[in-house]
Write an enzyme that holds these catalytic residues in place. Structure first.
Site, PDB file in Angstrom:
ATOM      1  N   CYS A  80       0.019  -6.377   3.348  1.00 35.06           N
ATOM      2  CA  CYS A  80      -1.124  -5.881   2.950  1.00 35.06           C
ATOM      3  C   CYS A  80      -1.487  -4.854   3.589  1.00 35.06           C
ATOM      4  O   CYS A  80      -1.989  -5.045   4.841  1.00 35.06           O
ATOM      5  CB  CYS A  80      -2.193  -6.572   2.790  1.00 35.06           C
ATOM      6  SG  CYS A  80      -3.743  -6.236   2.153  1.00 35.06           S
ATOM      7  N   CYS A  83      -6.027  -5.874   4.486  1.00 35.35           N
ATOM      8  CA  CYS A  83      -5.136  -6.941   6.044  1.00 35.35           C
ATOM      9  C   CYS A  83      -4.481  -7.362   7.164  1.00 35.35           C
ATOM     10  O   CYS A  83      -4.622  -8.782   7.385  1.00 35.35           O
ATOM     11  CB  CYS A  83      -6.731  -8.018   4.996  1.00 35.35           C
ATOM     12  SG  CYS A  83      -5.433  -9.537   4.044  1.00 35.35           S
ATOM     13  N   CYS A 128      -3.330  -9.167  -3.356  1.00 29.47           N
ATOM     14  CA  CYS A 128      -3.785  -9.854  -1.866  1.00 29.47           C
ATOM     15  C   CYS A 128      -4.549 -11.476  -2.070  1.00 29.47           C
ATOM     16  O   CYS A 128      -5.783 -10.830  -1.967  1.00 29.47           O
ATOM     17  CB  CYS A 128      -3.591  -9.105  -0.882  1.00 29.47           C
ATOM     18  SG  CYS A 128      -4.086  -9.809   0.370  1.00 29.47           S
ATOM     19  N   CYS A 131      -7.561 -10.839   1.168  1.00 30.87           N
ATOM     20  CA  CYS A 131      -8.718  -9.907   1.012  1.00 30.87           C
ATOM     21  C   CYS A 131      -9.059  -9.463  -0.724  1.00 30.87           C
ATOM     22  O   CYS A 131      -9.657  -8.729  -1.283  1.00 30.87           O
ATOM     23  CB  CYS A 131      -8.308  -8.992   1.934  1.00 30.87           C
ATOM     24  SG  CYS A 131      -7.406  -7.468   0.691  1.00 30.87           S
ATOM     25  N   CYS A 151       5.992  -4.874  -9.272  1.00 26.91           N
ATOM     26  CA  CYS A 151       5.799  -3.815  -8.900  1.00 26.91           C
ATOM     27  C   CYS A 151       4.945  -3.345  -7.936  1.00 26.91           C
ATOM     28  O   CYS A 151       3.490  -3.640  -8.952  1.00 26.91           O
ATOM     29  CB  CYS A 151       5.666  -2.881 -10.405  1.00 26.91           C
ATOM     30  SG  CYS A 151       6.044  -1.355 -10.596  1.00 26.91           S
TER      31      CYS A 151
HETATM   32 ZN    ZN Z   1      -5.289  -8.128   2.078  1.00 25.02          ZN
END
Ligand code: ZN
Length: 171
Positions: A80, A83, A128, A131, A151
């Protein structure tokens, strides 16, 4: 009293279609479940580029072919961009010819989905699990065996080649 019950049932009925939109559901199981962090948006704004912020925290979508990660074919992990939680492994990346980095499955327990109604038809948004940063949408036209196409916005991810150490989680 009767009237109140009637009104409540009516309220419940009109609320019904909104419920799935708010519910976030983690995909897959992991032995160490991810704890959701609630960092204020202003703090994320300081840490990521303005374009990444629009995608991660305002659910914008990047233009197809606009990310180098579309063509990233080295072995490694996609984390990510906010984070740094690992979200996808390169082993599950594939060429979908859509212009967005695409995967057949996420790392179990690290992604959560919700239904969004931004278009006329409902789509499954995913983000995610740590976060809450928006990553992309999942469609059911992917390759077997799972038939899923995850995607992703390239700018919402950061690629870490296998020879490099994964960054420490932030936030
Ligand atoms: Zn994250």
């Amino acid at each position: 009293m009767k009237r109140r019950i009637l009104l409540q049932s009516f309220a419940a009925l009109i609320m019904l279609p909104l419920i799935p939109a708010c519910r976030s559901q983690v995909v897959g199981e992991t032995s160490s479940p991810i704890t959701r962090i609630n960092k204020p948006l202003e703090e994320w704004r300081e840490l990521v580029s303005s374009r990444a912020y629009q995608i991660l925290f305002e659910e914008a979508t990047e233009r197809p072919e606009s990310s180098n990660l579309v063509y990233e074919d080295r072995e490694g992990t996609f984390v990510c961009a906010a984070c740094f939680l690992p979200l996808f492994e390169s082993a599950h990346k594939y060429e979908s010819w859509t212009g967005w980095p695409s995967f057949t499955q996420p790392i179990a327990g690290h992604i959560a989905t919700k239904i969004d109604f931004k278009m006329i038809w409902p789509r499954t948004e995913y983000h995610c699990a740590r976060c809450g940063g928006h990553q992309g949408h999942v469609f059911k036209d992917g390759p077997p065996p799972r038939g899923e196409r995850w995607c992703n916005n390239g700018i919402a991810l950061k690629f870490v080649p296998i020879a490099e150490q994964l960054p420490a989680l932030r936030g």
